[in-house]
Design a protein around this motif. Structure first.
Motif, short mmCIF file in Angstrom:
data_model
loop_
_atom_site.label_atom_id
_atom_site.label_comp_id
_atom_site.label_asym_id
_atom_site.label_seq_id
_atom_site.Cartn_x
_atom_site.Cartn_y
_atom_site.Cartn_z
N LYS A 1 0.86 -1.19 0.00
CA LYS A 1 0.00 0.00 0.00
C LYS A 1 0.89 1.23 0.00
CE LYS A 1 -3.77 -2.40 0.48
NZ LYS A 1 -4.85 -2.46 -0.43
N THR B 1 -3.46 4.24 -0.54
CA THR B 1 -4.48 4.23 0.51
C THR B 1 -4.66 5.60 1.14
OG1 THR B 1 -2.85 3.52 2.14
CG2 THR B 1 -4.14 1.79 1.04
N ASN B 2 -3.63 6.42 1.13
CA ASN B 2 -3.69 7.75 1.74
C ASN B 2 -3.31 8.79 0.69
OD1 ASN B 2 -2.95 5.65 3.70
ND2 ASN B 2 -3.23 7.30 5.17
N SER C 1 -9.21 2.03 -3.63
CA SER C 1 -8.14 1.86 -2.66
C SER C 1 -7.97 3.02 -1.67
CB SER C 1 -6.81 1.63 -3.38
OG SER C 1 -6.43 2.78 -4.12
N GLU D 1 -8.37 5.22 1.25
CA GLU D 1 -9.09 5.15 2.51
C GLU D 1 -9.04 6.48 3.26
OE1 GLU D 1 -7.22 1.93 4.56
OE2 GLU D 1 -7.81 0.47 3.04
N GLU D 2 -7.97 7.24 3.05
CA GLU D 2 -7.80 8.52 3.75
C GLU D 2 -7.54 9.63 2.72
OE1 GLU D 2 -4.68 10.82 6.70
OE2 GLU D 2 -4.52 8.67 6.47
N THR E 1 -17.30 3.30 -2.39
CA THR E 1 -16.26 4.01 -1.67
C THR E 1 -15.80 3.23 -0.46
OG1 THR E 1 -15.59 6.10 -0.68
CG2 THR E 1 -17.85 5.42 -0.29
N ILE E 2 -14.50 3.23 -0.25
CA ILE E 2 -13.94 2.62 0.95
C ILE E 2 -13.30 3.72 1.81
CG2 ILE E 2 -13.60 0.38 -0.12
CD1 ILE E 2 -10.60 1.08 -0.30
N LEU E 3 -13.60 4.96 1.47
CA LEU E 3 -13.06 6.09 2.20
C LEU E 3 -13.53 6.04 3.66
CD1 LEU E 3 -11.46 8.77 1.72
CD2 LEU E 3 -13.68 9.89 1.58
N THR E 4 -12.56 6.04 4.58
CA THR E 4 -12.89 5.99 6.00
C THR E 4 -12.48 7.26 6.73
OG1 THR E 4 -10.80 4.90 6.52
CG2 THR E 4 -12.73 3.47 6.13
N ASP E 5 -11.59 8.06 6.15
CA ASP E 5 -11.07 9.24 6.83
C ASP E 5 -11.02 10.41 5.84
OD1 ASP E 5 -9.54 11.18 8.15
OD2 ASP E 5 -8.21 9.70 9.06
N THR F 1 -19.55 4.16 5.80
CA THR F 1 -18.13 3.86 5.61
C THR F 1 -17.21 4.83 6.33
OG1 THR F 1 -18.03 5.16 3.56
CG2 THR F 1 -18.53 2.81 3.35
#
Length: 192
Positions: free
Chosen positions: A6, A55-56, A82, A84-85, A111-115, A160
């Motif tokens: 990642k 990922t970020n 991919s 997430e942030e 979406t897999i966005l968590t932050d 999410t």
């Protein structure tokens, strides 16, 4: 895919090394303003992010404005697999851009966005007269709501996002977020 490393990327990782994304410039006499150039850069870089395992994505302080925010929100909603942030602080994002992110968060689609860190921008609870406001929000307010209120209302249905940094919001918007968090079970961190 678990053996693929990642990555974290920031605007400082741009080809120019000056902290700004770089887009091809085929016209040396181009007098476009910085916000326009940044939204074109976002569009250019979307093609490169699609097949990456980033990922970020840290794009703070890049003046992407509403147009760039709208492109990013659409990318996150329909293409992202991919990231997430996402950090977008200090980007001159107004109510139109915040509305696009609210629609993306409301959809929960792909979406897999968590932050999401979207504070220190130019959207607020004040009225937004725009046909692209999130469905339901416009009806509840007579057709006009602000970006902060749209983001708060999107949390009522989003499943999410775990962390949202808005920087500063006014008391009215804070009440909207409090009501949304009574319904939202996935939010773990809210910075206002």
């Amino acid at each position: 895919n678990d053996d693929i490393p990642k990555k974290k990327i920031s605007s400082g990782d741009s080809a120019a090394g000056r902290g700004r994304p770089v887009a091809p410039n085929n016209n040396e006499d181009d007098s476009s303003n910085a916000a326009d150039m940044s939204s074109r850069s976002i569009s250019f870089h979307q093609d490169h992010i699609v097949n990456c395992h980033i990922t970020n994505l840290i794009l703070s302080d890049n003046e992407i404005g509403d147009d760039g925010a709208i492109l990013l929100a659409e990318f996150l909603q329909f293409t992202n697999r991919s990231i997430e942030e996402l950090a977008l602080t200090f980007n001159n994002i107004g109510n139109r851009g915040a509305s696009a992110f609210a629609n993306m968060l409301r959809s929960n689609c792909n979406t897999i966005l968590t932050d999401l860190s979207i504070g220190k921008n130019n959207f607020a609870a004040e009225l937004l007269h725009d046909s692209r406001t999130a469905e339901g929000d416009a009806a509840a307010s007579g057709g006009a709501v602000g970006g902060s209120t749209l983001l708060a209302n999107s949390l009522k249905v989003n499943t999410t996002l775990e962390s949202l940094d808005l920087g500063y919001v006014d008391d009215e918007t804070l009440s909207s977020f409090a009501a949304a968090l009574m319904i939202n079970c996935t939010m773990k961190r809210l910075v206002v």
